[in-house]
Design a protein around this motif. Structure first.
Motif, PDB file in Angstrom:
ATOM      1  N   GLY A 106       0.786  -1.225   0.000  1.00 36.33           N
ATOM      2  CA  GLY A 106       0.000   0.000   0.000  1.00 36.33           C
ATOM      3  C   GLY A 106       0.819   1.278   0.000  1.00 36.33           C
ATOM      4  O   GLY A 106       1.912   1.348   0.571  1.00 36.33           O
ATOM      5  N   ALA A 107       0.263   2.295  -0.683  1.00 33.24           N
ATOM      6  CA  ALA A 107       0.782   3.659  -0.617  1.00 33.24           C
ATOM      7  C   ALA A 107      -0.426   4.595  -0.707  1.00 33.24           C
ATOM      8  O   ALA A 107      -1.489   4.197  -1.211  1.00 33.24           O
ATOM      9  N   ASP A 108      -0.259   5.820  -0.220  1.00 35.93           N
ATOM     10  CA  ASP A 108      -1.297   6.835  -0.356  1.00 35.93           C
ATOM     11  C   ASP A 108      -1.498   7.113  -1.854  1.00 35.93           C
ATOM     12  O   ASP A 108      -0.576   7.587  -2.533  1.00 35.93           O
ATOM     13  N   ALA A 109      -2.703   6.806  -2.340  1.00 35.48           N
ATOM     14  CA  ALA A 109      -2.962   6.894  -3.780  1.00 35.48           C
ATOM     15  C   ALA A 109      -2.989   8.330  -4.292  1.00 35.48           C
ATOM     16  O   ALA A 109      -3.019   8.562  -5.502  1.00 35.48           O
ATOM     17  N   THR A 110      -2.964   9.308  -3.381  1.00 34.84           N
ATOM     18  CA  THR A 110      -2.999  10.708  -3.823  1.00 34.84           C
ATOM     19  C   THR A 110      -1.597  11.290  -3.969  1.00 34.84           C
ATOM     20  O   THR A 110      -1.434  12.411  -4.437  1.00 34.84           O
ATOM     21  N   GLN A 111      -0.576  10.542  -3.533  1.00 38.63           N
ATOM     22  CA  GLN A 111       0.808  11.058  -3.585  1.00 38.63           C
ATOM     23  C   GLN A 111       1.610  10.361  -4.683  1.00 38.63           C
ATOM     24  O   GLN A 111       1.952   9.190  -4.552  1.00 38.63           O
ATOM     25  N   GLU A 112       1.926  11.098  -5.714  1.00 38.22           N
ATOM     26  CA  GLU A 112       2.665  10.561  -6.862  1.00 38.22           C
ATOM     27  C   GLU A 112       3.990   9.888  -6.440  1.00 38.22           C
ATOM     28  O   GLU A 112       4.306   8.784  -6.883  1.00 38.22           O
ATOM     29  N   ALA A 113       4.734  10.550  -5.545  1.00 35.07           N
ATOM     30  CA  ALA A 113       6.057  10.020  -5.163  1.00 35.07           C
ATOM     31  C   ALA A 113       5.908   8.698  -4.407  1.00 35.07           C
ATOM     32  O   ALA A 113       6.709   7.770  -4.580  1.00 35.07           O
ATOM     33  N   ALA A 114       4.881   8.604  -3.576  1.00 35.59           N
ATOM     34  CA  ALA A 114       4.648   7.368  -2.809  1.00 35.59           C
ATOM     35  C   ALA A 114       4.280   6.236  -3.765  1.00 35.59           C
ATOM     36  O   ALA A 114       4.769   5.108  -3.648  1.00 35.59           O
ATOM     37  N   VAL A 115       3.425   6.543  -4.734  1.00 34.30           N
ATOM     38  CA  VAL A 115       2.992   5.525  -5.695  1.00 34.30           C
ATOM     39  C   VAL A 115       4.174   5.090  -6.570  1.00 34.30           C
ATOM     40  O   VAL A 115       4.320   3.910  -6.901  1.00 34.30           O
ATOM     41  N   ALA A 116       5.048   6.037  -6.895  1.00 30.00           N
ATOM     42  CA  ALA A 116       6.248   5.691  -7.687  1.00 30.00           C
ATOM     43  C   ALA A 116       7.092   4.658  -6.940  1.00 30.00           C
ATOM     44  O   ALA A 116       7.717   3.779  -7.549  1.00 30.00           O
ATOM     45  N   ARG A 117       7.104   4.736  -5.603  1.00 27.30           N
ATOM     46  CA  ARG A 117       7.878   3.755  -4.813  1.00 27.30           C
ATOM     47  C   ARG A 117       7.303   2.346  -4.956  1.00 27.30           C
ATOM     48  O   ARG A 117       8.033   1.364  -4.871  1.00 27.30           O
TER      49      ARG A 117
END
Ligand code: TXA
Ligand code: MG
Length: 330
Positions: free
Chosen positions: A46-57
Motif C-alpha cells: 500500500g501507498a497513499d494513492a494521492t501522492q505521486e512520489a509514494a505511488v512511484a515507490r
C-alpha cells in the motif's frame, strides 16, 4: 509462518496487525511510505494513492512496468464515488459484493483525488473495498484511498502470508502488518463497467456465476487479442520451477501439486484439497506453489482442477504460472 523468522532472514519489519501498529502504518502511509497489509484475497503493497512520489515507490519496489495501473482501495461506496463514475450495473455490483473480492474498473470521476500514476495515465480507475478488518481499519486510519497491488515482485507468486512479502520485497517495504494467512488466497475478480456491457477482465475470488446471477446477463470476455487489464499478460504468478498442467502421473524427479488425491503420497507432493473443495484449493494454491518451489524441483506437475466457480480463477493462475517467461509483466 510468523514474522520473527522472516525478519531474521531478510530484514523486512513485520509486526502483528494490532491497533497501535495500524496507527503507525497509517502515519507511515500519510508520510509517503509503503506498508504491506492483509486483505481477504492476498497481501497488498500500500501507498497513499494521492501522492505521486509514494505511488512511484510501489512501481520501483515491485519492479512493475509503468504501463500497469494499480487498484485504489477505498472505505466504502461513497468514497468510491468520489473517484469513479458508477453505471447502474456498477452500483448494483458494489452494493451486493462490497466489501469483498471484487474490483470495478470505471471512468475517472471529475472529483477524483487519485494521482495519474495509480492509473498509469489512463482515464479509468480500478476501485475495490476489501472486507478484511485490518485493511478497512488501515484505509480509515489513513483517511486516503490506498493504491495497493499484490505485495510481490512483478511476475512472481502473490503473497498470502506476511513472510511471503518479506521474502519477496524485504526492506523495500517500510512496515508489514501481519494478520496471518489470507482467507481467500486468490486476487479479486476484475469487472470493467465502461462503455457497453460489463466485461470480465480477470477471474478471481468472486465467481463469474455469482456476478452473472446478480446482473441477470452473461459477462462479456475481454476483447480477443487485446490486453485490457495490463497486468494480465501471459506469464505471471510464476514459481522458479516449470509447471506441467493437467498431469495425471508424476515422474520421479517432479514435485506434485495434487487435487483430490490422484498422485502417490510422497514428501514433495502437496494436495490442494483431498476432498476436492475449490475454496480450500484456492486458499492453499500460492503457499503450496511456494513450498514446492523451495525444494528446487525441475518441474511441478499439477493435477487437473475443475474449471467452474473458483476453479476458473485457479486454472487462470496456473496457466499463467506455466506460460513461457520471455516477458516480465506486472
Ligand atoms: O485482490 C486483489 O485485487 C489484490 C489486493 C491487494 O487487493 N490486488 C491486486 O493488484 O491483485 P494487482 O496490481 O496485482 O492486480 C491489479 C490488476 C492488474 O492486472 C492491472 O492491470 C489491473 O488490475 N488494473 C488496474 N487498473 C486498471 C484499469 N484502470 N484498467 C484495466 N485494468 C486495470
Ligand atoms: Mg499482482
Amino acid at each position: 509462518m510468523k514474522g520473527d523468522f522472516a525478519e531474521k532472514i531478510v530484514g523486512g519489519r513485520i509486526v502483528p496487525a494490532e491497533a497501535a501498529a495500524v496507527g503507525e502504518a497509517a502515519a507511515i502511509l500519510r508520510a509517503g511510505g509503503l506498508v504491506a497489509f492483509p486483505t481477504e484475497t492476498v497481501y497488498g503493497l500500500g501507498a497513499d494513492a494521492t501522492q505521486e512520489a509514494a505511488v512511484a515507490r510501489i512501481y520501483a519496489a515491485k519492479g512493475r512496468p509503468a504501463f500497469n495501473p494499480l487498484i485504489a482501495h477505498v472505505e466504502n461506496l461513497e468514497a468510491a464515488r468520489a473517484q469513479g463514475l458508477f453505471s447502474a450495473e456498477a452500483r448494483k455490483l458494489a452494493s451486493l459484493f462490497w466489501p469483498g473480492p471484487l474490483t470495478l474498473v470505471l471512468p475517472l470521476a471529475a472529483t477524483a483525488t487519485v494521482c495519474a500514476l495509480v492509473r498509469a495515465g489512463k482515464e479509468t480507475i480500478a476501485l475495490r473495498t476489501p472486507s478484511h478488518p485490518i485493511a478497512l481499519a488501515l484505509i480509515e486510519a489513513t483517511g486516503r484511498p490506498l493504491a495497493a497491488p499484490s505485495a510481490n515482485r512483478s511476475g512472481h507468486i502473490s503473497p498470502v502470508a506476511a513472510a511471503h512479502v518479506a521474502q519477496d520485497l524485504g526492506s523495500a517495504v517500510d512496515l508489514i502488518l501481519d494478520a496471518g494467512p489470507c482467507p481467500l488466497g486468490l486476487e479479486s475478480t476484475i469487472i470493467a463497467c465502461l462503455e457497453g456491457p460489463p466485461r470480465l477482465l480477470r477471474p478471481g475470488g468472486l465467481s463469474r456465476e455469482a456476478i452473472e446471477d446478480a446482473l441477470g446477463v452473461r459477462l462479456d470476455e475481454p476483447t480477443k487479442g487485446k490486453v485490457e487489464a495490463p497486468g494480465m499478460l501471459a506469464s505471471h504468478y510464476a514459481p522458479r520451477a516449470r509447471l506441467r498442467l493437467d498431469a495425471r502421473t508424476l515422474a520421479e524427479d517432479e514435485a506434485g501439486l495434487d487435487f483430490g488425491g490422484i498422485f502417490p503420497c510422497r514428501t514433495n507432493v502437496l494436495d490442494l484439497s483431498p476432498g476436492r473443495d475449490l475454496e480450500e484449493a484456492a486458499a492453499n494454491l500460492y503457499s503450496f506453489l511456494r513450498l514446492l518451489d523451495a525444494h528446487r524441483p525441475r518441474c511441478i506437475a499439477v493435477a487437473p482442477v475443475p474449471k467452474t466457480g473458483l476453479g476458473a480463477a485457479i486454472n487462470d493462475r496456473l496457466a499463467r504460472a506455466a506460460a513461457p517467461r520471455a516477458c516480465d509483466p506486472g
